[in-house]
Scaffold this motif. Structure first.
Motif, mmCIF file in Angstrom:
data_model
loop_
_atom_site.group_PDB
_atom_site.id
_atom_site.type_symbol
_atom_site.label_atom_id
_atom_site.label_comp_id
_atom_site.label_asym_id
_atom_site.label_seq_id
_atom_site.Cartn_x
_atom_site.Cartn_y
_atom_site.Cartn_z
ATOM 1 N N ASP A 141 0.850 -1.180 0.000
ATOM 2 C CA ASP A 141 0.000 0.000 0.000
ATOM 3 C C ASP A 141 0.890 1.236 0.000
ATOM 4 N N PRO A 142 0.569 2.252 -0.776
ATOM 5 C CA PRO A 142 1.438 3.424 -0.895
ATOM 6 C C PRO A 142 1.290 4.443 0.234
ATOM 7 N N GLY A 168 8.119 -3.165 -1.119
ATOM 8 C CA GLY A 168 8.524 -1.764 -1.130
ATOM 9 C C GLY A 168 8.498 -1.122 -2.500
ATOM 10 N N VAL A 169 9.074 -1.796 -3.510
ATOM 11 C CA VAL A 169 9.076 -1.201 -4.852
ATOM 12 C C VAL A 169 7.658 -1.090 -5.386
ATOM 13 N N ARG A 170 6.815 -2.031 -5.011
ATOM 14 C CA ARG A 170 5.408 -1.954 -5.423
ATOM 15 C C ARG A 170 4.704 -0.778 -4.741
ATOM 16 N N ALA A 171 5.074 -0.513 -3.485
ATOM 17 C CA ALA A 171 4.494 0.634 -2.778
ATOM 18 C C ALA A 171 4.882 1.935 -3.461
ATOM 19 N N ASN A 174 2.981 2.118 -6.682
ATOM 20 C CA ASN A 174 1.568 2.432 -6.427
ATOM 21 C C ASN A 174 1.372 3.896 -6.030
ATOM 22 N N ALA A 175 2.418 4.501 -5.477
ATOM 23 C CA ALA A 175 2.349 5.915 -5.110
ATOM 24 C C ALA A 175 2.505 6.817 -6.330
ATOM 25 N N GLY A 176 2.992 6.259 -7.429
ATOM 26 C CA GLY A 176 3.205 7.039 -8.641
ATOM 27 C C GLY A 176 4.577 7.694 -8.694
ATOM 28 N N ALA A 177 5.481 7.275 -7.806
ATOM 29 C CA ALA A 177 6.820 7.858 -7.742
ATOM 30 C C ALA A 177 7.768 7.173 -8.724
ATOM 31 N N PRO A 193 10.759 -5.358 -12.647
ATOM 32 C CA PRO A 193 9.413 -5.109 -13.176
ATOM 33 C C PRO A 193 8.656 -3.986 -12.471
ATOM 34 N N HIS A 194 9.053 -3.656 -11.240
ATOM 35 C CA HIS A 194 8.367 -2.620 -10.480
ATOM 36 C C HIS A 194 9.275 -1.412 -10.198
ATOM 37 N N SER A 195 10.407 -1.344 -10.885
ATOM 38 C CA SER A 195 11.375 -0.262 -10.672
ATOM 39 C C SER A 195 11.666 0.452 -11.978
ATOM 40 N N ASP A 196 11.922 1.754 -11.883
ATOM 41 C CA ASP A 196 12.341 2.519 -13.053
ATOM 42 C C ASP A 196 13.847 2.415 -13.266
ATOM 43 N N VAL A 197 14.555 2.260 -12.149
ATOM 44 C CA VAL A 197 16.015 2.132 -12.161
ATOM 45 C C VAL A 197 16.378 1.072 -11.127
ATOM 46 N N VAL A 198 17.376 0.253 -11.414
ATOM 47 C CA VAL A 198 17.872 -0.712 -10.429
ATOM 48 C C VAL A 198 19.367 -0.490 -10.245
ATOM 49 N N VAL A 199 19.799 -0.398 -8.988
ATOM 50 C CA VAL A 199 21.215 -0.213 -8.675
ATOM 51 C C VAL A 199 21.629 -1.292 -7.676
ATOM 52 N N ASN A 200 22.923 -1.520 -7.582
ATOM 53 C CA ASN A 200 23.442 -2.499 -6.630
ATOM 54 C C ASN A 200 23.957 -1.846 -5.353
#
Length: 217
Positions: A141-142, A168-171, A174-177, A193-200
């Motif tokens: 939930d966001p 967390g990434v889904r939250a 869902n918030a639109g961030a 799939p739920h991230s715009d950017v992925v970092v290590n």
């Protein structure tokens, strides 16, 4: 040109800013052994969830839930907390540039008190801190991220969320961030799939590059 005053950086805590996910996995694995839920890999299933949600979903018996909570706090009290690589440096950069930073964590105030004892400077690195005690609905939930954006007077679409768990990434999504998945707790493949950017790692995060990814006014 993006208005910098409307931009916010919103951070999860465990596994993003502090190196605690392995310790928490061990704690919940032990709790699940002592108070079996029948759920395999419970420590992975519950990542990003508040304690209230975990108890409601897996320990509905109030007597068992009280015992689980007591045991959890006993084990948590022995944990040592340290910043993950690049985390403190990123927060200091944001503070120096006067870009609002908000901590949005599923941890409750009792856990946070222990964290502040271990890392006294932590509260000063944020404009606001949102804990489980301030929200009623657990990630994905966001609610927490929406509240974080509201606290700094920002629209969630102008915020950048850093998360390491699937919940967390889904939250953040869902918030639109704009969502930055931090791999480590989970693999890049699960977060993407739920991230715009992925970092290590949070080392060498390019703040301006992320801001440019936000919607243009």
């Amino acid at each position: 040109m993006q208005d910098i005053n409307k931009i916010g950086f919103l951070f999860d805590l465990d596994g993003v800013l502090i190196d605690s996910e392995k310790g928490y996995s061990q704690i919940w694995r032990r709790v699940n052994e002592e108070y079996p839920t029948g759920v395999d890999n419970l420590e992975m299933v519950i990542k990003g969830c508040t304690l209230d949600k975990i108890l409601a979903d897996y320990y509905p018996d109030s007597i068992i839930a009280e015992k689980v909570t007591k045991r959890l706090y006993e084990l948590e009290g022995k944990m040592k907390y340290e910043f993950k690589d690049g985390a403190k440096e990123l927060l200091l950069q944001l503070r120096d540039r006067k870009i609002p930073a908000v901590l949005v964590t599923s941890s409750n105030d009792k856990k946070m008190k222990h964290l502040y004892e271990e890392i006294p400077e932590m509260p000063d690195l944020f404009d606001f801190i949102i804990t489980a005690n301030q929200i009623s609905r657990s990630k994905p939930d966001p609610e927490g991220y929406l509240l974080g954006a509201k606290k700094i007077g920002s629209n969630p679409v102008n915020c950048i969320v850093f998360e390491d768990s699937l919940q967390g990434v889904r939250a953040g999504e869902n918030a639109g961030a704009l969502v930055v998945g931090v791999a480590g707790t989970l693999s890049e493949e699960i977060l993407r799939p739920h991230s715009d950017v992925v970092v290590n790692t949070l080392e060498n995060i390019d703040i301006d590059c992320l801001i440019k990814k936000l919607p243009k006014k």
